[in-house]
Design a protein around this motif. Structure first.
Motif, PDB file in Angstrom:
ATOM      1  N   UNK A  61      12.279 -27.899   7.915  1.00  0.00           N
ATOM      2  CA  UNK A  61      13.121 -27.449   9.020  1.00  0.00           C
ATOM      3  C   UNK A  61      13.716 -26.083   8.688  1.00  0.00           C
ATOM      4  N   UNK A  62      13.541 -25.176   9.580  1.00  0.00           N
ATOM      5  CA  UNK A  62      14.057 -23.832   9.361  1.00  0.00           C
ATOM      6  C   UNK A  62      15.562 -23.807   9.605  1.00  0.00           C
ATOM      7  N   UNK A  63      16.297 -23.448   8.565  1.00  0.00           N
ATOM      8  CA  UNK A  63      17.758 -23.359   8.656  1.00  0.00           C
ATOM      9  C   UNK A  63      18.197 -21.949   8.318  1.00  0.00           C
ATOM     10  N   UNK A  64      19.314 -21.556   8.840  1.00  0.00           N
ATOM     11  CA  UNK A  64      19.866 -20.221   8.608  1.00  0.00           C
ATOM     12  C   UNK A  64      20.722 -20.263   7.350  1.00  0.00           C
ATOM     13  N   UNK A  65      20.280 -19.595   6.265  1.00  0.00           N
ATOM     14  CA  UNK A  65      20.986 -19.641   4.999  1.00  0.00           C
ATOM     15  C   UNK A  65      22.233 -18.764   5.016  1.00  0.00           C
ATOM     16  N   UNK A  66      22.163 -17.614   5.659  1.00  0.00           N
ATOM     17  CA  UNK A  66      23.283 -16.677   5.709  1.00  0.00           C
ATOM     18  C   UNK A  66      23.871 -16.649   7.114  1.00  0.00           C
ATOM     19  N   UNK A  67      25.198 -16.597   7.157  1.00  0.00           N
ATOM     20  CA  UNK A  67      25.864 -16.485   8.445  1.00  0.00           C
ATOM     21  C   UNK A  67      25.674 -15.083   9.000  1.00  0.00           C
ATOM     22  N   UNK A  68      25.749 -14.991  10.316  1.00  0.00           N
ATOM     23  CA  UNK A  68      25.637 -13.700  10.975  1.00  0.00           C
ATOM     24  C   UNK A  68      26.677 -13.632  12.081  1.00  0.00           C
ATOM     25  N   UNK A  69      26.935 -12.418  12.516  1.00  0.00           N
ATOM     26  CA  UNK A  69      27.830 -12.229  13.641  1.00  0.00           C
ATOM     27  C   UNK A  69      29.241 -12.702  13.347  1.00  0.00           C
ATOM     28  N   UNK A  70      29.825 -13.397  14.323  1.00  0.00           N
ATOM     29  CA  UNK A  70      31.214 -13.823  14.199  1.00  0.00           C
ATOM     30  C   UNK A  70      31.398 -14.876  13.121  1.00  0.00           C
ATOM     31  N   UNK A  74      34.255 -14.460  10.244  1.00  0.00           N
ATOM     32  CA  UNK A  74      35.275 -15.456   9.914  1.00  0.00           C
ATOM     33  C   UNK A  74      35.160 -15.921   8.460  1.00  0.00           C
ATOM     34  N   UNK A  75      33.935 -16.075   7.986  1.00  0.00           N
ATOM     35  CA  UNK A  75      33.759 -16.510   6.595  1.00  0.00           C
ATOM     36  C   UNK A  75      34.276 -15.448   5.627  1.00  0.00           C
ATOM     37  N   UNK A  76      34.054 -14.169   5.952  1.00  0.00           N
ATOM     38  CA  UNK A  76      34.575 -13.108   5.079  1.00  0.00           C
ATOM     39  C   UNK A  76      36.104 -13.144   5.029  1.00  0.00           C
ATOM     40  N   UNK A 207      29.842 -18.665  -1.009  1.00  0.00           N
ATOM     41  CA  UNK A 207      29.085 -17.484  -1.422  1.00  0.00           C
ATOM     42  C   UNK A 207      27.649 -17.520  -0.908  1.00  0.00           C
ATOM     43  N   UNK A 208      27.064 -18.705  -0.829  1.00  0.00           N
ATOM     44  CA  UNK A 208      25.681 -18.795  -0.375  1.00  0.00           C
ATOM     45  C   UNK A 208      25.531 -18.441   1.096  1.00  0.00           C
ATOM     46  N   UNK A 209      26.560 -18.636   1.891  1.00  0.00           N
ATOM     47  CA  UNK A 209      26.476 -18.359   3.321  1.00  0.00           C
ATOM     48  C   UNK A 209      27.028 -16.983   3.694  1.00  0.00           C
ATOM     49  N   UNK A 210      27.600 -16.292   2.732  1.00  0.00           N
ATOM     50  CA  UNK A 210      28.168 -14.972   3.026  1.00  0.00           C
ATOM     51  C   UNK A 210      27.090 -13.913   2.898  1.00  0.00           C
ATOM     52  N   UNK A 212      25.051 -10.395   2.239  1.00  0.00           N
ATOM     53  CA  UNK A 212      25.161  -9.515   1.082  1.00  0.00           C
ATOM     54  C   UNK A 212      26.062  -8.324   1.352  1.00  0.00           C
ATOM     55  N   UNK A 213      26.075  -7.812   2.574  1.00  0.00           N
ATOM     56  CA  UNK A 213      26.920  -6.655   2.858  1.00  0.00           C
ATOM     57  C   UNK A 213      28.399  -6.998   2.745  1.00  0.00           C
ATOM     58  N   UNK A 214      28.745  -8.257   2.948  1.00  0.00           N
ATOM     59  CA  UNK A 214      30.127  -8.680   2.742  1.00  0.00           C
ATOM     60  C   UNK A 214      30.393  -9.009   1.277  1.00  0.00           C
ATOM     61  N   UNK A 215      29.386  -9.551   0.606  1.00  0.00           N
ATOM     62  CA  UNK A 215      29.532  -9.830  -0.827  1.00  0.00           C
ATOM     63  C   UNK A 215      29.809  -8.546  -1.610  1.00  0.00           C
ATOM     64  N   UNK A 216      29.201  -7.455  -1.158  1.00  0.00           N
ATOM     65  CA  UNK A 216      29.383  -6.187  -1.866  1.00  0.00           C
ATOM     66  C   UNK A 216      30.828  -5.706  -1.803  1.00  0.00           C
TER      67      UNK A 216
END
Length: 550
Positions: A61-70, A74-76, A207-210, A212-216
């Protein structure tokens, strides 16, 4: 050859239905190998052909590993809020700050969150076009919505990691705590509060869902400079004043004067002299409400504080070696500091850890590869313990070889010779103060009113650049700049600028006194005073007194 009838081959339009088995693989009569078909041998039935099974790939099943958009926005902000909580927790429970600090930081952060309401609200647009972070200024409409404050000419759309320290200091400033910006810089450098490698303290699922541009934004690629922290606090104060009209109180001047004078091992007579200079110059020791034009170094209250202490010290205890004679023994300048002994005491204070055979807490991050060769066993253990607590990511699951390299967390606390938490800094300052007080020298008193005799406060040398500083003056300036957390060039520039301002005020006062005396002589020579009544004469005397006073 024995053939078995099966479904048509289907390769290259082949309709062959007869197949034969060769080495566990099926081939049609025309030689086409059948993909996805194999023969599994049954070990209990040796020698037979076994059964034919179709190997199917599992459905993933294809799942979205990283959050996007809003969701990513919110996670950041949730991650940023968690870092703030961990820093406040360390300050309150480990560094002795009052528990109300958490409430003040929470209120400041709640106000700051209003800036990002348009980015984290409206969850109905979750699957719309994703928004990505950009450190460059956005469009005019986006800047109006976020109302981000200006920092170094760019619109800050997201809170920076350095702003976490700025918010904690701003909360201390609102609570009137005698804390300096250099204290927070030291806490971050010593790893007493999370700052370097702060992602190690964040749960792994966050961290797994954040992205990379926010992790930086949470990664520290360079050492934190105290002058950058000064700038970050100034930007935060300007933002809260402009956006929410918040009143920021001045520094807790008496307590901070005491801390600075005590750390510099100066006599207590410097304090009243610095307070007099503060009144004379009109320094409020608070952040300016509005700055017209380019921001200046003297707009920072802590730089005003250290400038007053340096100038007061130079007036009472000059560093140029010129012999000055006080009029009486009651003057504060009747005693002189042995600046050579003072410099030696400061040098021993800075090297107290090396003399004890330790690296020193907070100095591990400055270790380079050449320093390792000269380390003893205690220093190596201290450096590896710091590396373990600061850089190792313990949130990962243990690997098969981790048991061969056990961590020393269980034995580090009981290891002999480990530095204490406060690192005996207060005891070292007390010893330095005692030695400096013992080295004070008395100046010969000359009560004669001869103007040629140099008096305390006269002929004070001014230094425009750091290259103009003599050796002892350079040691004093460097120590004051290091304690405050500003570059040496900045302190020399500010002190010279204030000294020029004092000199202009002195010349203006001399000019007023000269013209006042000249006016009095003209009035007496013209005989106007004979025609005046007593009330008119008293008014003139009061005006002259005011002029002399100013």
């Amino acid at each position: 050859m024995e053939y078995i009838t099966r479904e048509p081959c289907g390769q290259d339009g082949c309709r062959e239905t007869r197949f034969y088995l060769d080495n566990g693989l099926w081939f049609c009569r025309r030689g086409h190998q059948q993909l996805g078909r194999q023969v599994e041998e049954d070990p209990d039935d040796f020698g037979t052909q076994g059964k034919t099974n179709r190997v199917k790939k599992p459905v993933v099943e294809k799942t979205q590993k990283k959050y996007r958009g809003r969701q990513a926005h919110r996670l950041y902000l949730h991650t940023y809020q968690l870092i703030l909580f961990k820093q406040c927790y360390a300050l309150v429970n480990e560094r002795g700050f009052p528990p109300q600090l958490q409430n003040v930081v929470r209120d400041l952060w709640a106000l700051r969150l209003e800036t990002y309401a348009s980015k984290i609200a409206d969850p109905a647009d979750e699957d719309s076009q994703p928004e990505y972070f950009s450190s460059q200024p956005g469009s005019a409409r986006e800047d109006t919505d976020t109302e981000g404050f200006k920092a170094r000419g760019k619109a800050v759309q997201w809170p920076r990691l350095i702003d976490t320290l700025g918010l904690c200091y701003l909360a201390c400033l609102l609570m009137r705590l005698p804390v300096k910006i250099a204290d927070f810089h030291q806490l971050a450098t010593r790893n007493d509060i999370p700052y370097y490698r702060v992602l190690n303290s964040i749960p792994r699922d966050m961290k797994e869902k954040l992205p990379q541009q926010y992790m930086a934004l949470f990664e520290t690629t360079s050492l934190l400079k105290c002058e950058d922290l000064h700038t970050a606090v100034y930007d935060l104060v300007s933002y809260y004043r402009r956006r929410f009209e918040m009143q920021i109180p001045p520094l807790n001047a008496p307590a901070l004067f005491y801390r600075l004078i005590r750390r510099l091992a100066l006599p207590v007579d410097v304090y009243p002299a610095a307070k007099t200079l503060q009144t004379l110059l009109g320094f409020t020791l608070e952040y300016p409400s509005r700055v017209a034009g380019r921001r200046k170094h003297l707009d920072l209250p802590e730089i005003q504080l250290v400038t007053l202490v340096v100038i007061a010290t130079k007036l009472l205890f000059p560093l140029d070696g010129i012999q000055r004679h006080p009029i009486s023994t009651q003057e504060p300048a009747a005693q002189a500091i042995n600046w050579k002994a003072w410099a030696e005491s400061q040098q021993r204070f800075d090297k107290r850890d090396a003399e004890a055979g330790r690296i020193g807490k907070g100095k591990e991050i400055f270790v380079i590869d050449q320093d390792v060769w000269a380390m003893n066993t205690k220093q190596l253990d201290e450096y590896m313990d710091w590396h373990e607590s600061s850089w190792l990511d313990t949130s990962k699951e243990p690997g098969p070889l981790d048991s061969l390299f056990p961590l020393s967390s269980a034995t580090r606390a009981s290891r002999p010779g480990t530095p204490t938490e406060k690192d005996n800094v207060e005891d070292a300052i007390d010893a330095m103060l005692k030695k400096t007080s013992q080295s004070l020298e008395s100046r010969p008193v000359v009560g004669d009113a001869d103007e040629d005799i140099p008096r305390p406060g006269s002929y004070i040398a001014r230094y425009r650049t750091k290259s103009d500083l003599p050796h002892l003056a350079r040691v004093f300036y460097e120590t004051a700049a290091k304690v405050t957390g500003v570059p040496l060039e900045t302190l020399v520039h500010c002190v010279n600028r204030v000294e020029v301002q004092i000199l202009k005020r002195w010349h203006e006062q001399r000019r007023i006194e000269h013209f006042a005396k000249q006016s009095m002589v003209e009035l007496e020579g013209s005989g106007i005073d004979e025609d005046m009544d007593d009330s008119d004469g008293s008014d003139i005397d009061e005006d002259m007194a005011k002029l002399r006073k100013h």
